[in-house]
Design an enzyme around this catalytic site. Structure first.
Site, mmCIF file in Angstrom:
data_model
loop_
_atom_site.group_PDB
_atom_site.id
_atom_site.type_symbol
_atom_site.label_atom_id
_atom_site.label_comp_id
_atom_site.label_asym_id
_atom_site.label_seq_id
_atom_site.Cartn_x
_atom_site.Cartn_y
_atom_site.Cartn_z
ATOM 1 N N PHE A 9 -14.528 29.044 50.903
ATOM 2 C CA PHE A 9 -13.944 30.080 50.044
ATOM 3 C C PHE A 9 -12.481 29.817 49.710
ATOM 4 C CE2 PHE A 9 -11.444 32.251 53.290
ATOM 5 C CZ PHE A 9 -12.117 31.917 54.461
ATOM 6 N N LYS B 250 -0.109 39.741 60.227
ATOM 7 C CA LYS B 250 -0.670 41.055 59.959
ATOM 8 C C LYS B 250 0.031 42.116 60.801
ATOM 9 C CE LYS B 250 -5.360 40.872 58.740
ATOM 10 N NZ LYS B 250 -5.579 40.079 57.527
ATOM 11 N N TYR C 289 15.904 24.744 70.564
ATOM 12 C CA TYR C 289 14.531 24.215 70.627
ATOM 13 C C TYR C 289 13.819 24.782 71.843
ATOM 14 C CZ TYR C 289 10.657 20.883 70.641
ATOM 15 O OH TYR C 289 9.408 20.324 70.609
ATOM 16 N N ASP D 58 -8.826 40.583 69.756
ATOM 17 C CA ASP D 58 -8.105 40.155 68.561
ATOM 18 C C ASP D 58 -7.329 41.372 68.069
ATOM 19 O OD1 ASP D 58 -7.268 39.623 65.942
ATOM 20 O OD2 ASP D 58 -8.984 38.345 65.507
ATOM 21 N N ARG E 23 -15.376 38.823 49.851
ATOM 22 C CA ARG E 23 -15.769 38.808 51.257
ATOM 23 C C ARG E 23 -17.283 38.982 51.297
ATOM 24 N NH1 ARG E 23 -11.537 36.923 54.661
ATOM 25 N NH2 ARG E 23 -12.535 35.246 53.550
ATOM 26 N N PHE F 171 -14.691 37.073 62.565
ATOM 27 C CA PHE F 171 -13.787 36.808 61.450
ATOM 28 C C PHE F 171 -13.988 35.339 61.070
ATOM 29 C CE2 PHE F 171 -9.782 35.573 59.447
ATOM 30 C CZ PHE F 171 -9.869 36.408 58.351
ATOM 31 N N THR F 172 -13.746 34.989 59.804
ATOM 32 C CA THR F 172 -14.082 33.635 59.310
ATOM 33 C C THR F 172 -13.512 32.517 60.198
ATOM 34 O OG1 THR F 172 -12.174 33.807 57.842
ATOM 35 C CG2 THR F 172 -14.322 34.259 56.874
#
Ligand code: F0G
Length: 488
Positions: A461, A272, A86, A229, A395, A138-139
């Site tokens: 969306f 990603k 942990y 990012d 998009r 970005f969303t």
């Protein structure tokens, strides 16, 4: 030992240039290609929202590259030696070492995925009524910044919105406008500057290192923080090497290092960047680290796992290292480049040049007869699924939201994104994708619009449901069956 080559595009004797797969298949998952009538039923059941389709309904899943890239044998093998303590897990120690090797950042906060990093960063650094300038939103980033009362300001250049372009760096931020904003509003009114590698929503378009260096200069001039990012940083670095003259001879590792060195905070979605799960926030500033550290155990988990399975943490460590290898990173952009050129050659509107993540079809031109209020990109995603079994992602305005008066905030671009996750699809599958798109283009006048029947207030969306305006989906399916007798 044979020397390794980092190019995968080869010229055939026939003259065609083809991107080769620089890997071989070891483990596979079977896919199903339902007949057109079943595809029609499935998309209706899904409320014309491709997010609500299920795997058995889908032939090729091009929804996203998020958590769907193929893992390498090295990644999978390391998952067996994960340390599930942990606290003090050695898997995390290995991930920290990989972050240091690849990004040169010493302090790392693990989080369960990219948007969790955005939550932590926004909670700590976004002050109400301040601006967050960026190359593009970005969303999930936008949602988190607005939730804290911040205002996103997108400072892209006009080229970024041009569908067919040969500009190598449509993801660049406009430096003059950035400086103008800070001068006009005052540095106190700016929370930080955000740059997104391989800018997702404008078609996976990169920024140049020259541009990022300018951002750093402006940030230094006004003592502002740069947040990078890095979810698609490998591909951005690869495109810098290919497209920015000063870096043609650099290796990816040194480009990645330089990109990272220009940011105070680097965060990423490991879904990603390294084909696995999880995410992280990385910095060399003790002060910034200490501020963010406080809330990670509250929202994510202890500081050596942050809500990520330790097996995935091992995969992140290997995945980060693999991000420095050209023949790993170039697989998706080279397939995208092939698709984009072929789709353009056939006369269809597609975002050019090809970028990272996927191929982006311009629904505004493809469906010039569908008004933006009737969601052309959403309609195109649904229609394309009906005629191919391929799941893409809207998009455009469906991915946007409404203003305080309840009007749709119309999106700058209306795109159908066909994601090309790394090392997942073969070239014959890509050929099928192009061919069915071509068929749809020839029948594009048949496609109509959509309207919402269930509409969540935030990130609609994902779970929103729509219906077709008129009976165009039925007619389209009938026409398809007429031309392809077996319905496939
Ligand atoms: N930033 C960028 C640039 C992204 O593309 C994503 C996710 C995130 C942040 C959020 O990361 O999903 O791990 O929470 N993009 C995915 C996509 C969802 O399909 O483009 P996450």
């Amino acid at each position: 030992m044979t020397s390794s080559n980092s190019e995968n595009e080869v010229k055939f004797f026939s003259g065609r240039t083809v991107p080769l797969e620089m890997h071989k298949v070891k483990v596979v998952q079977s896919v199903n290609l339902p007949v057109v009538e079943d595809r029609l039923k499935a998309i209706k059941k899904a409320g014309f929202n491709t997010f609500l389709l299920e795997t058995p309904d889908i032939f090729l899943d091009m929804l996203t590259d998020s958590g769907t890239n193929a893992m390498s044998d090295q990644q999978v093998s390391k998952m067996f030696i994960a340390d599930d303590a942990y606290a003090g897990s050695q898997s995390f120690t290995r991930m920290k070492q990989a972050v240091l090797d690849v990004f040169g950042k010493e302090m790392v906060l693990p989080v369960h995925q990219g948007r969790a990093a955005e939550n932590v960063i926004s909670q700590i650094f976004v002050r109400p009524s301040t601006f967050v300038p960026m190359n593009y939103h970005f969303t999930t980033t936008l949602a988190h910044i607005e939730l804290r009362g911040g205002k996103v300001v997108e400072l892209y250049k006009p080229e970024a919105m041009k569908i067919k372009s040969d500009h190598p760096f449509k993801g660049n931020i406009d430096i003059e406008r950035l400086e103008e904003l800070i001068r006009k509003e005052g540095r106190e009114a700016v929370s930080f500057i955000r740059m997104e590698a391989s800018t997702n929503l404008i078609g996976g378009q990169p920024f140049s290192l020259a541009n990022l260096k300018e951002v750093r200069k402006v940030a230094d001039r006004y003592s502002l923080m740069v947040v990078l990012d890095a979810s698609l940083i490998g591909e951005n670095a690869y495109m810098i090497k290919k497209r920015e003259e000063a870096y043609h001879d650099s290796d990816l590792r040194s480009i990645l290092r330089e990109m990272s060195s220009l940011a105070d905070i680097v965060y990423f979605s490991a879904r990603k960047v390294s084909s696995s799960r999880g995410g992280a926030i990385c910095t060399n500033s003790k002060e910034l680290f200490e501020k963010m550290k406080e809330i990670v155990p509250l929202y994510e988990g202890f500081l050596t796992y942050g809500g990520i399975s330790v097996r995935e943490i091992e995969a992140i460590a290997v995945g980060l290292e693999e991000t420095t290898r050209e023949n790993v990173v170039n697989q998706s952009p080279s397939f995208i480049d092939y698709m984009v050129k072929e789709i353009d050659r056939l006369g269809m509107p597609v975002v050019m040049p090809g970028g990272a993540l996927g191929c982006h079809i311009d629904a505004m031109q493809f469906l010039a007869h569908v008004r933006q209020e009737e969601y052309p990109a959403g309609a195109l995603a649904a229609a394309y699924y009906i005629v191919s079994g391929v799941r893409g992602m809207e998009r455009g305005t469906v991915s946007s939201h409404r203003d305080s008066e309840g009007r749709d905030i119309l999106s700058d671009l209306e795109l159908l994104r066909l994601a090309v996750p790394r090392r997942v699809f073969t070239l014959s599958q890509v050929e099928y994708v192009i061919d069915r798109l071509n068929w749809l283009y020839a029948h594009r006048e048949m496609i109509g619009g959509l309207r919402f029947v269930e509409e969540p207030a935030v990130l609609r969306f994902f779970m929103g449901r729509m219906e077709a305006i008129g009976d165009w989906p039925e007619k389209l399916a009938l026409q398809y069956r007429k031309e392809f007798a077996n319905g496939l």
